[in-house]
Design a protein around this motif. Structure first.
Motif, mmCIF file in Angstrom:
data_model
loop_
_atom_site.group_PDB
_atom_site.id
_atom_site.type_symbol
_atom_site.label_atom_id
_atom_site.label_comp_id
_atom_site.label_asym_id
_atom_site.label_seq_id
_atom_site.Cartn_x
_atom_site.Cartn_y
_atom_site.Cartn_z
ATOM 1 N N ILE A 165 0.849 -1.218 -0.052
ATOM 2 C CA ILE A 165 0.124 -0.033 0.011
ATOM 3 C C ILE A 165 0.911 1.155 0.006
ATOM 4 C CG2 ILE A 165 -1.593 1.367 1.438
ATOM 5 C CD1 ILE A 165 -2.813 -1.374 2.256
ATOM 6 N N GLU A 166 0.331 2.296 -0.964
ATOM 7 C CA GLU A 166 1.346 3.298 -1.172
ATOM 8 C C GLU A 166 0.522 4.522 -0.954
ATOM 9 O OE1 GLU A 166 4.243 3.708 -4.046
ATOM 10 O OE2 GLU A 166 4.534 1.694 -4.307
ATOM 11 N N LYS A 167 0.814 5.609 -0.163
ATOM 12 C CA LYS A 167 -0.170 6.911 -0.427
ATOM 13 C C LYS A 167 0.951 8.132 -0.673
ATOM 14 C CE LYS A 167 -3.667 9.501 0.544
ATOM 15 N NZ LYS A 167 -3.245 10.766 0.012
ATOM 16 N N TRP A 168 0.712 8.596 -1.746
ATOM 17 C CA TRP A 168 1.673 9.507 -2.122
ATOM 18 C C TRP A 168 1.491 10.901 -1.757
ATOM 19 C CZ3 TRP A 168 0.931 7.796 -7.936
ATOM 20 C CH2 TRP A 168 1.521 6.443 -8.135
ATOM 21 N N GLU A 169 2.512 11.631 -1.598
ATOM 22 C CA GLU A 169 2.347 13.050 -0.889
ATOM 23 C C GLU A 169 2.251 14.030 -1.982
ATOM 24 O OE1 GLU A 169 5.340 13.847 1.815
ATOM 25 O OE2 GLU A 169 5.050 12.156 2.972
ATOM 26 N N TRP A 170 0.883 14.166 -2.528
ATOM 27 C CA TRP A 170 0.483 15.200 -3.377
ATOM 28 C C TRP A 170 0.848 16.827 -2.917
ATOM 29 C CZ3 TRP A 170 0.304 13.657 -8.287
ATOM 30 C CH2 TRP A 170 0.171 12.058 -8.412
ATOM 31 N N PRO A 171 1.090 17.577 -3.831
ATOM 32 C CA PRO A 171 1.150 19.116 -3.274
ATOM 33 C C PRO A 171 -0.130 19.596 -2.859
ATOM 34 C CG PRO A 171 2.647 18.964 -5.048
ATOM 35 C CD PRO A 171 2.013 17.663 -5.194
ATOM 36 N N SER A 172 -0.384 20.565 -1.840
ATOM 37 C CA SER A 172 -1.627 20.975 -1.606
ATOM 38 C C SER A 172 -2.336 21.760 -2.967
ATOM 39 C CB SER A 172 -1.601 21.994 -0.366
ATOM 40 O OG SER A 172 -2.699 22.655 -0.063
ATOM 41 N N GLY A 173 -3.570 21.493 -3.080
ATOM 42 C CA GLY A 173 -4.075 22.238 -4.325
ATOM 43 C C GLY A 173 -3.975 21.321 -5.467
ATOM 44 N N HIS A 174 -3.130 20.259 -5.646
ATOM 45 C CA HIS A 174 -2.917 19.680 -6.741
ATOM 46 C C HIS A 174 -4.193 18.839 -7.021
ATOM 47 C CE1 HIS A 174 -1.351 16.261 -9.447
ATOM 48 N NE2 HIS A 174 -0.439 17.116 -9.843
ATOM 49 N N PRO A 175 -4.520 18.588 -8.207
ATOM 50 C CA PRO A 175 -5.723 17.929 -8.596
ATOM 51 C C PRO A 175 -5.652 16.650 -8.233
ATOM 52 C CG PRO A 175 -4.896 18.950 -10.687
ATOM 53 C CD PRO A 175 -4.021 19.051 -9.551
ATOM 54 N N LEU A 176 -4.679 15.953 -7.694
ATOM 55 C CA LEU A 176 -4.482 14.578 -7.226
ATOM 56 C C LEU A 176 -4.591 14.755 -5.818
ATOM 57 C CD1 LEU A 176 -2.957 12.599 -10.135
ATOM 58 C CD2 LEU A 176 -5.432 12.304 -9.542
ATOM 59 N N ASP A 177 -4.563 15.682 -5.288
ATOM 60 C CA ASP A 177 -4.422 15.801 -3.867
ATOM 61 C C ASP A 177 -5.943 15.754 -3.320
ATOM 62 O OD1 ASP A 177 -4.129 16.489 -1.069
ATOM 63 O OD2 ASP A 177 -3.998 18.619 -1.473
ATOM 64 N N ARG A 178 -6.435 14.503 -3.283
ATOM 65 C CA ARG A 178 -7.786 14.059 -3.006
ATOM 66 C C ARG A 178 -8.272 13.502 -1.978
ATOM 67 N NH1 ARG A 178 -4.936 10.727 -5.266
ATOM 68 N NH2 ARG A 178 -5.751 8.376 -5.824
ATOM 69 N N ALA A 179 -9.300 13.302 -1.411
ATOM 70 C CA ALA A 179 -9.544 12.307 -0.207
ATOM 71 C C ALA A 179 -9.529 11.100 -0.667
ATOM 72 C CB ALA A 179 -10.942 12.724 0.062
ATOM 73 N N ALA A 180 -8.501 10.340 -0.616
ATOM 74 C CA ALA A 180 -7.920 9.180 -1.053
ATOM 75 C C ALA A 180 -7.468 8.502 0.084
ATOM 76 C CB ALA A 180 -7.001 9.082 -2.316
ATOM 77 N N LYS A 181 -8.022 7.250 0.257
ATOM 78 C CA LYS A 181 -7.175 6.367 1.324
ATOM 79 C C LYS A 181 -5.762 5.921 0.782
ATOM 80 C CE LYS A 181 -8.203 3.793 5.003
ATOM 81 N NZ LYS A 181 -8.366 4.382 6.402
ATOM 82 N N LEU A 182 -5.667 5.786 -0.180
ATOM 83 C CA LEU A 182 -4.286 5.498 -0.816
ATOM 84 C C LEU A 182 -4.210 5.644 -2.279
ATOM 85 C CD1 LEU A 182 -5.082 2.537 -2.737
ATOM 86 C CD2 LEU A 182 -5.107 1.480 -0.462
ATOM 87 N N ASP A 183 -2.932 5.603 -3.017
ATOM 88 C CA ASP A 183 -2.964 5.803 -4.412
ATOM 89 C C ASP A 183 -2.933 4.621 -5.014
ATOM 90 O OD1 ASP A 183 -2.910 8.703 -4.977
ATOM 91 O OD2 ASP A 183 -1.621 8.655 -3.185
ATOM 92 N N VAL A 184 -1.763 3.704 -4.415
ATOM 93 C CA VAL A 184 -1.705 2.286 -5.448
ATOM 94 C C VAL A 184 -1.524 1.160 -4.364
ATOM 95 C CG1 VAL A 184 -0.717 3.317 -7.333
ATOM 96 C CG2 VAL A 184 0.729 2.893 -5.638
ATOM 97 N N CYS A 185 -1.921 0.042 -4.943
ATOM 98 C CA CYS A 185 -1.489 -0.966 -3.999
ATOM 99 C C CYS A 185 -1.618 -2.396 -4.920
ATOM 100 C CB CYS A 185 -2.412 -1.159 -2.808
ATOM 101 S SG CYS A 185 -4.144 -2.036 -3.249
ATOM 102 N N GLU A 186 -1.453 -3.525 -4.207
ATOM 103 C CA GLU A 186 -1.384 -4.662 -5.125
ATOM 104 C C GLU A 186 -2.473 -5.477 -4.127
ATOM 105 O OE1 GLU A 186 1.864 -7.102 -5.880
ATOM 106 O OE2 GLU A 186 3.203 -5.444 -5.905
ATOM 107 N N ILE A 187 -2.998 -6.568 -5.053
ATOM 108 C CA ILE A 187 -3.931 -7.709 -4.259
ATOM 109 C C ILE A 187 -3.176 -8.887 -4.594
ATOM 110 C CG2 ILE A 187 -6.009 -8.672 -4.546
ATOM 111 C CD1 ILE A 187 -7.465 -6.279 -5.436
ATOM 112 N N GLY A 188 -2.958 -9.604 -3.560
ATOM 113 C CA GLY A 188 -2.328 -10.698 -3.657
ATOM 114 C C GLY A 188 -2.379 -11.647 -2.169
ATOM 115 N N HIS A 189 -1.664 -12.578 -2.113
ATOM 116 C CA HIS A 189 -1.664 -13.717 -0.964
ATOM 117 C C HIS A 189 -2.825 -14.249 -0.979
ATOM 118 C CE1 HIS A 189 2.278 -12.276 0.848
ATOM 119 N NE2 HIS A 189 1.965 -10.903 0.265
ATOM 120 N N THR A 190 -3.413 -14.375 -2.183
ATOM 121 C CA THR A 190 -4.917 -15.085 -2.336
ATOM 122 C C THR A 190 -4.769 -16.497 -2.371
ATOM 123 O OG1 THR A 190 -5.480 -12.906 -3.184
ATOM 124 C CG2 THR A 190 -7.000 -14.886 -3.441
ATOM 125 N N TRP A 191 -5.531 -17.273 -1.602
ATOM 126 C CA TRP A 191 -5.831 -18.631 -1.907
ATOM 127 C C TRP A 191 -6.904 -19.039 -1.360
ATOM 128 C CZ3 TRP A 191 -6.622 -21.696 2.438
ATOM 129 C CH2 TRP A 191 -6.029 -21.169 3.719
#
Length: 205
Positions: A86-112
């Motif tokens: 799980i990664e949450k990136w530090e967008w500059p304040s006011g940037h279009p992607l500085d949004r109310a996001a829990k995270l920016d990217v992650c993987e889905i895995g360890h699935t069985w």
């Protein structure tokens, strides 16, 4: 990642992984251990306890969120999966992607999954619930999947739900057979989610 997240569909319930699930996970893992050729799945109590301990530790560190997969029809533990890397990136304040996001990217895995859940609605709906939460509730930009380059069944399953092949990660990790594993990497972007969701809903029908 400290909040309690429960994801529920018609066929499956995804609950935060707990130590109380260890017995049910051992039972699921031993239904037919031969199916876990490319995925590490603990078979005994000490190994499963260590596995769960590590998953919960990663959740406490904010780098993963593990779930137990429960079938709603029989209330049986079917397996486990998790968000990780799980990664949450530090967008500059006011940037279009500085949004109310829990995270920016992650993987889905360890699935069985135990044998009786493979090629059923359990797996399809599990992916639907995980992806819906990521893109619609947590505002993720991308989710990735990785699988052993030899695991053709897993690759086909990822492609079936709409994962785009990105390439092969050479010498990515130690494989379950203690060789050096190359991994196939796939991803789904936020912009691709509407089409992927439509496809998953069709597959469930």
């Amino acid at each position: 990642m400290a909040e309690i997240i429960v994801l529920e569909g018609r066929h499956v319930l995804l609950q935060p992984l707990k130590h109380s699930h260890i017995k049910g996970l051992i039972e699921a893992a031993n239904e037919n251990p031969s199916i876990f050729k490319w995925t590490y799945v603990p078979q005994d109590e000490p190994s499963m306890t260590k596995y769960v301990d590590r998953a919960i530790e990663c959740r406490d560190l904010g780098i993963a969120y593990p779930f137990v997969i429960v079938g709603k029809k029989d209330n049986q533990i079917k397996g486990t999966t998790r968000y990780w890397n799980i990664e949450k990136w530090e967008w500059p304040s006011g940037h279009p992607l500085d949004r109310a996001a829990k995270l920016d990217v992650c993987e889905i895995g360890h699935t069985w999954l135990r044998e009786n859940a493979i090629r059923t609605a359990i797996n399809t709906e599990t992916k639907l619930l995980l992806l819906t939460n990521l893109f619609e509730n947590w505002n993720a930009l991308r989710v990735c999947f990785r699988t052993d380059v030899r695991n053709k069944r897993s690759q086909a399953a990822i492609e079936r739900i709409g994962g785009k092949f990105e390439g092969i990660l050479r010498a990515d990790r130690m494989a379950i057979d203690y060789t050096i594993r190359d991994s196939c990497k796939y991803s789904i972007l936020f912009s691709e989610w509407p089409h992927v969701k439509e496809n998953l809903l069709k597959l469930l029908q």
